[in-house]
Design an enzyme around this catalytic site. Structure first.
Site, PDB file in Angstrom:
ATOM      1  N   SER A 147       0.833  -1.204   0.000  1.00 14.23           N
ATOM      2  CA  SER A 147       0.000   0.000   0.000  1.00 14.23           C
ATOM      3  C   SER A 147       0.869   1.256   0.000  1.00 14.23           C
ATOM      4  CB  SER A 147      -0.908   0.005   1.230  1.00 14.23           C
ATOM      5  OG  SER A 147      -0.199   0.499   2.345  1.00 14.23           O
ATOM      6  N   LYS A 148       0.205   2.369  -0.221  1.00 10.54           N
ATOM      7  CA  LYS A 148       0.933   3.645  -0.266  1.00 10.54           C
ATOM      8  C   LYS A 148       1.594   3.937   1.076  1.00 10.54           C
ATOM      9  CE  LYS A 148      -1.524   5.971  -3.951  1.00 10.54           C
ATOM     10  NZ  LYS A 148      -2.085   7.195  -4.481  1.00 10.54           N
TER      11      LYS A 148
END
Ligand code: GLU
Length: 500
Positions: free
Chosen positions: A262-263
């Site tokens: 994920s970011k």
């Protein structure tokens, strides 16, 4: 392949481009170049609530840094422009109307309160509310009232959405280049919103209309869009258009566990997940560029996230990737992201740079440290680069060329015996007498002196290295001596005698 290859990267500018998005762009780029086709970028900004102004420029800058800029996009060969969906807004309504007229879509006037209520009700019964064929005839839709009533409600400015009327009880047999045959039961799908009364299409409608108008031959995108594939194919069918071919790329997984990268993982786990740095009110996340990665290394490790050429080869230039790329060699399983391996790629690309290039980059580093020097930086770099993953590591690997050691490694200092100071004095004198102060010559003469005087190598070499470097590390000792020169060598020996 019959149609000319035209592929697109269609990011939504909702934030910095994640490394997974970059891989999607790269695979589209490689596919286009491999087949002599066109790679274009379309900005999908129909969801204005999630729009982030800086994100669009960021996308173009990132791809430019990586050397995979599009052939067509906003402001460049706008053959099928505009390439930003918000600038195409006026185009979509007619397509929504067309689906209404052909019976493939319907108006729905349900308020968000009503829908919330239905969701809650379903939840209390342990179910999930799905807006589909089971409810559309009973809700506030154009399927239940006359055309006149619908028209007057719209004329009165009532809010509505246009939903796709998903066919019932049909099995869609679809094909994905990576996944092979995939089947979907239409009765399980919901009637997705295609258009809203604010005049904006949703992603689904805009995406299909644009892929058609822009003559997209293949849709290559992340696996998270696979569930949208049946709707998209049904939309092509409803319009009577030929659908492009589809290829859904495997997920990129976290280094540990099976979750999707994920970011937020970058900041949490301490490695970049963005190509370039990204700053928000909460702080700055470093990008691969700022972390010292060569763009070629980033391209190379991204290409291997889900793809290989069937051999053990790991290092590929962009040109080689173009030549070897094949969608059929992309695997279905998620690809694990390995930050350590990424460093290894950078190491390999650092070794490929010429010493002149590395010297330029290193000089910039030295400047920021306020170090001015008359040393031959190219030579310094050539002596230490073998151990560096990043240009930023060159300083730690070579600081002793520029500065006398400020301290001495304690463990190594144990080799400094009672007789060492006297020996070092003699070494200093021998060095002082050498005219041709070059590595090979110094080595020959010093070794000759040791042999003649029956002095063991270890007794001289280790303390000498310790005096010059401060530790038992670094390249060939005589290369160091030549580099720093006679005066500096003598002064460091003297300093060591005093300190140790
Ligand atoms: N705008 C979508 C995204 O943000 C594009 C998906 C697609 O390629 O169809 O990823």
């Amino acid at each position: 392949m019959s149609k000319p290859v035209r592929v697109r990267f269609a990011p939504s500018p909702t934030g910095p481009l994640h490394i997974g998005g970059v891989r999607t762009a790269l695979f589209n780029y490689l596919f286009a170049k491999k087949h002599g086709g066109t790679f274009y970028i379309r900005i999908e900004d129909t969801d204005q609530t999630r729009f982030v102004a800086e994100a669009e420029d960021y996308i173009f800058e990132a791809l430019e840094w990586l050397g995979i800029s599009p052939d067509e996009t906003i402001g460049k060969n706008e053959k099928f422009g505009p390439y930003r969906q918000s600038d195409r807004k006026a185009m979509y309504k007619q397509y929504a109307d067309e689906l209404i007229n052909s019976g493939w879509a319907y108006y729905a006037f349900d308020s968000s309160e009503k829908l919330d209520e239905l969701r809650k009700q379903a939840e209390t019964n342990g179910k999930t509310f799905i807006y589909n064929h089971t409810v559309r005839e009973t809700l506030d839709t154009s399927l239940n009232v006359s055309r006149e009533i619908v028209e007057s409600r719209i004329a009165n400015g009532e809010h509505y959405v246009i939903r796709f009327k998903t066919p019932v009880n049909e099995t869609l047999h679809l094909h994905d280049i990576i996944r092979g045959d995939v089947n979907f039961e239409t009765s399980l799908l919901d009637d997705k919103v295609l258009f809203k009364s604010d005049g904006m299409p949703t992603y689904h409608l805009a995406n299909i209309v644009d892929d058609h108008l822009m003559e997209t031959s293949h849709v290559i995108r992340g696996e998270e869009w696979l569930p949208s594939m049946p709707l998209h194919v049904m939309l092509y069918r409803a319009f009577g258009w030929e659908a492009p071919e589809f290829a859904h790329l495997p997920l990129i997984l976290k280094p540990v566990g099976n979750g999707k990268l994920s970011k937020r993982d970058g900041d949490k786990l301490g490695f970049p997940v963005f190509p370039l740095q990204w700053t928000t009110a909460e702080g700055t996340s470093k990008g691969y560029k700022e972390a010292g990665f060569f763009p070629e290394a980033v391209i190379n490790f991204l290409a291997l996230l889900g793809w290989n050429d069937g051999t053990e080869q790991e290092i590929f230039s962009l040109a080689e990737l173009v030549e070897k790329f094949d969608l059929k060699r992309i695997h279905k399983a998620g690809a694990k992201f390995d930050p350590e391996k990424n460093k290894w790629f950078n190491h390999k690309y650092l070794q490929k740079q010429t010493d002149a290039t590395l010297a330029e980059l290193f000089k910039a580093e030295l400047n920021t440290k306020g170090i001015s020097t008359s040393l031959d930086i190219e030579k310094v770099v050539s002596l230490v680069k073998e151990r560096a993953n990043f240009v930023t590591e060159l300083w730690d690997l070579s600081d002793y060329f520029f500065e006398a050691p400020a301290s001495y490694d304690e463990k190594a200092a144990k080799n400094w015996k009672d007789e060492t100071p006297e020996l070092m004095k003699q070494v200093s004198e021998v060095l002082n007498g050498i005219e041709d102060f070059t590595s090979a010559n110094i080595e020959t003469l010093l070794k000759e002196w040791m042999t003649t005087n029956e002095i063991g190598m270890g007794k001289v070499m280790q303390p000498l290295r310790l005096s010059l470097v401060g530790a038992l590390k670094g390249p060939h000792l005589f290369d160091i001596i030549e580099m720093i020169g006679k005066a500096e060598t003598k002064s460091r020996i003297e300093k060591a005698i005093h300190t140790l």
